[in-house]
Design an enzyme around this catalytic site. Sequence first.
Site, short mmCIF file in Angstrom:
data_model
loop_
_atom_site.label_atom_id
_atom_site.label_comp_id
_atom_site.label_asym_id
_atom_site.label_seq_id
_atom_site.Cartn_x
_atom_site.Cartn_y
_atom_site.Cartn_z
N SER A 81 9.66 -40.37 4.95
CA SER A 81 9.16 -40.09 6.31
C SER A 81 8.12 -38.98 6.29
O SER A 81 7.08 -39.08 6.96
CB SER A 81 10.32 -39.71 7.23
OG SER A 81 11.21 -40.79 7.40
N GLY A 116 17.50 -37.29 1.66
CA GLY A 116 17.40 -38.41 0.74
C GLY A 116 16.05 -39.12 0.76
O GLY A 116 15.07 -38.64 1.31
N GLU A 120 0.83 -1.21 0.00
CA GLU A 120 0.00 0.00 0.00
C GLU A 120 0.86 1.26 0.00
O GLU A 120 0.54 2.25 -0.68
CB GLU A 120 -0.92 0.01 1.23
CG GLU A 120 -1.91 -1.15 1.27
CD GLU A 120 -1.37 -2.37 2.01
OE1 GLU A 120 -2.19 -3.12 2.57
OE2 GLU A 120 -0.14 -2.58 2.03
#
Length: 347
Positions: A296, A290, A60
């Site tokens: 996971s 990896g 703004e």
Amino acid sequence: MFVIFVTLTRDQKYMYRCLELARLAEGFTAPNPLVGAVLVYNGRIIGEGYHEQFGGPHAEVNCIQSVKAADRQFVAQSTLYVSLEPCAHFGKTPPCADLVIRHKIPKCVIGCRDPFPDVDGKGIEKLRTAGIETIVGVLEQQCKEVNRRFFTFHQKKRPYIILKWAQTANKKIAASSGERLLISNEYSNRLVHLWRSREAGILVGTNTALFDDPQLSNRHWPGPSPVRMVLDKHLRLPDNLRLLKDPDTIVFTEKRESRHYQLPDQGTIVQRMSDSMFQLKIISVLVEGGSQLLQSFIDEGLWDEARVITNTTLEIDEGLDAPVLKEEKPIKTELLMSDSITTYYHN
């Protein structure tokens, strides 16, 4: 073939321009949001701006300051379009809602509310209390999409998590011999560096750091590099790795060691890292491996986006299997020479 023509309303047209402006600052504003603003008088844009970098003037402010001297007289008769609710609190800059009120702008059209607790409706309330006609929700979903990292961070109390890996045509991400396997082509590599420049952090696991010794910078694309992070639960990485030569690299560990970031005791490893990144104000993270670390995150359901680069011409007989997504369907797939790049959204 049917062609569908969509007619935009006046408000939608100017809000799209706000979004175009907001995207110009991708990678530069975190942990703040991407915001664009346009000032319109009698069907003519007399000012526009965007939040260019963290700590700098908000959209703004830049929009109003961009108005030429000859058009200053029209500011108090104009409509302000802004993709995110004007802030109502003192942070690194004064409240933008107060700025709009001070310039006596009679109408404000807002894309979506700000989820940050210090704002969240307070800016809208300020404008309306001051007698400013305030419209909220124009292109709301598009405005939220542009700031999906910001919304995820404040609503879910964690970073926006992007998983990325490269795989062969038969879905291997590394050779079993331990030798580094170059999978993606040079054009995809450059694209990855663009992706890095847009995220606040980048994360790899212990084995990736140990065997690949990556830099994790975006040296092939202009812009800021992400905060480098590595998971080393037992502190077995040698200090001569390129990642660890950078004193700003964050090492997540379970050991008590003053130089590194000890993970909380409760929860799974990816939950604990996610909680830690939230505390560190890492608004988004690109997880580059990896395979075990990526899987996971997938198994926990703790991810928002996945970007998979597949070399369609390369296969290897033996190697490390790529991570496996569950039931997600691709949002888009594009070809970049020999590489196919597929994007998935989680839920």
